[in-house]
Design a protein around this motif. Structure first.
Motif, short mmCIF file in Angstrom:
data_model
loop_
_atom_site.label_atom_id
_atom_site.label_comp_id
_atom_site.label_asym_id
_atom_site.label_seq_id
_atom_site.Cartn_x
_atom_site.Cartn_y
_atom_site.Cartn_z
N HIS A 30 12.92 -14.21 -16.74
CA HIS A 30 12.80 -12.81 -17.17
C HIS A 30 13.08 -12.66 -18.66
N ALA A 31 13.97 -13.47 -19.19
CA ALA A 31 14.33 -13.36 -20.61
C ALA A 31 13.16 -13.67 -21.53
N ILE A 32 12.24 -14.54 -21.10
CA ILE A 32 11.13 -14.90 -21.97
C ILE A 32 9.96 -13.92 -21.91
N LYS A 33 10.04 -12.96 -20.98
CA LYS A 33 8.95 -11.99 -20.86
C LYS A 33 8.95 -11.06 -22.07
N THR A 34 7.75 -10.80 -22.59
CA THR A 34 7.61 -9.90 -23.74
C THR A 34 7.04 -8.55 -23.34
N HIS A 35 6.52 -8.44 -22.10
CA HIS A 35 5.93 -7.19 -21.61
C HIS A 35 6.35 -6.97 -20.16
N CYS A 36 6.39 -5.71 -19.74
CA CYS A 36 6.71 -5.40 -18.35
C CYS A 36 5.50 -5.70 -17.46
N ALA A 37 5.65 -5.48 -16.17
CA ALA A 37 4.57 -5.77 -15.22
C ALA A 37 3.33 -4.92 -15.48
N ASN A 38 3.51 -3.75 -16.11
CA ASN A 38 2.38 -2.88 -16.41
C ASN A 38 1.84 -3.05 -17.83
N GLY A 39 2.33 -4.05 -18.54
CA GLY A 39 1.78 -4.36 -19.86
C GLY A 39 2.44 -3.68 -21.04
N HIS A 40 3.49 -2.89 -20.81
CA HIS A 40 4.19 -2.25 -21.92
C HIS A 40 5.09 -3.28 -22.61
N PRO A 41 5.18 -3.22 -23.92
CA PRO A 41 6.00 -4.23 -24.64
C PRO A 41 7.50 -4.00 -24.43
N PHE A 42 8.25 -5.10 -24.36
CA PHE A 42 9.70 -5.02 -24.38
C PHE A 42 10.10 -5.08 -25.85
N ASN A 43 10.28 -3.91 -26.46
CA ASN A 43 10.74 -3.85 -27.84
C ASN A 43 11.90 -2.86 -27.92
N SER A 44 12.46 -2.68 -29.09
CA SER A 44 13.67 -1.86 -29.21
C SER A 44 13.44 -0.40 -28.80
N SER A 45 12.28 0.13 -29.03
CA SER A 45 12.04 1.54 -28.69
C SER A 45 11.62 1.73 -27.23
N ASN A 46 11.15 0.71 -26.55
CA ASN A 46 10.65 0.86 -25.18
C ASN A 46 11.50 0.11 -24.15
N THR A 47 12.66 -0.39 -24.54
CA THR A 47 13.46 -1.17 -23.60
C THR A 47 14.79 -0.47 -23.34
N TYR A 48 15.06 -0.24 -22.07
CA TYR A 48 16.34 0.32 -21.63
C TYR A 48 17.20 -0.84 -21.15
N ARG A 59 20.13 -1.99 -18.99
CA ARG A 59 20.93 -1.51 -17.85
C ARG A 59 22.39 -1.90 -18.02
N PRO A 60 23.29 -1.13 -17.42
CA PRO A 60 24.72 -1.47 -17.51
C PRO A 60 25.04 -2.85 -16.92
N THR A 61 24.19 -3.34 -16.00
CA THR A 61 24.43 -4.65 -15.38
C THR A 61 23.93 -5.80 -16.26
N GLY A 62 23.30 -5.49 -17.39
CA GLY A 62 22.83 -6.52 -18.30
C GLY A 62 21.34 -6.74 -18.27
N GLY A 63 20.65 -6.19 -17.27
CA GLY A 63 19.20 -6.33 -17.19
C GLY A 63 18.51 -5.37 -18.14
N ARG A 64 17.22 -5.37 -18.12
CA ARG A 64 16.45 -4.46 -18.96
C ARG A 64 15.33 -3.85 -18.16
N ALA A 65 14.88 -2.70 -18.61
CA ALA A 65 13.80 -1.99 -17.93
C ALA A 65 12.89 -1.37 -18.98
N CYS A 66 11.66 -1.14 -18.58
CA CYS A 66 10.67 -0.54 -19.46
C CYS A 66 10.86 0.98 -19.42
N ARG A 67 11.07 1.60 -20.59
CA ARG A 67 11.27 3.05 -20.65
C ARG A 67 10.02 3.80 -20.19
N ALA A 68 8.84 3.32 -20.55
CA ALA A 68 7.60 4.02 -20.18
C ALA A 68 7.43 4.02 -18.65
#
Length: 157
Positions: free
Chosen positions: A103-121, A123-132
């Motif tokens: 998961h750490a090497i993924k650059t985009h979510c399953a729907n193709g949105h980029p994991f960047n500073s403005s689009n990445t949430y 999570r308190p558990t340490g994971g990340r989610a796509c804001r869009a």
């Protein structure tokens, strides 16, 4: 010229350890006891320790505090000190094949949105989610809730 490693174990440990190693052209394979994860195990001063740690310390000296050994060759029962590198736990995990590493090497979510500073949430558990995607899921949930309130309720008799 490399400095001579400071002895970590007594000479008797080395005399018992090295005969249990099969030195192939690439890896040095541990031939004695292996634990459940496939890593070699060796008894030192009455307790079982990872064989690759013993090999590294016999050849290179003490493993720095806060570091673990990464098997560069990815062979768990290899004890070749040239195939072992001290790294942080995080680095070791990210170099591996675990779900966290994948998961750490993924650059985009399953729907193709980029994991960047403005689009990445984060999570308190340490994971990340796509804001869009999260925004779309919340919108769909609210739309379902509103639609369910608009349905006529069955009459109670």
């Amino acid at each position: 010229m490399q400095p001579t490693p400071t002895p970590v174990f007594s000479p008797s440990v080395a005399q018992r350890f090295w005969p249990k190693v099969d030195k192939t052209d690439t890896c040095w394979l541990w031939t004695a006891h292996k634990g459940g994860g496939g890593y070699g195990r060796f008894k030192v001063e009455g307790r079982m320790v990872p064989a690759h740690r013993v090999a590294y310390e016999l050849a290179s000296g003490v493993i720095p505090d806060g570091f673990e050994l990464d098997h560069l060759c990815r062979v768990r029962h290899c004890v070749n000190p040239a195939h072992l590198e001290p790294v942080t736990g995080r680095e070791n995990t990210l170099r591996g094949q675990s779900p966290s590493a994948q998961h750490a090497i993924k650059t985009h979510c399953a729907n193709g949105h980029p994991f960047n500073s403005s689009n990445t949430y984060l999570r308190p558990t340490g994971g990340r989610a796509c804001r869009a995607c999260r925004r779309a899921a919340v919108y769909a949930y609210k739309a379902r809730k509103i639609a369910s309130r608009a349905l006529p309720r069955p009459a109670v008799s």
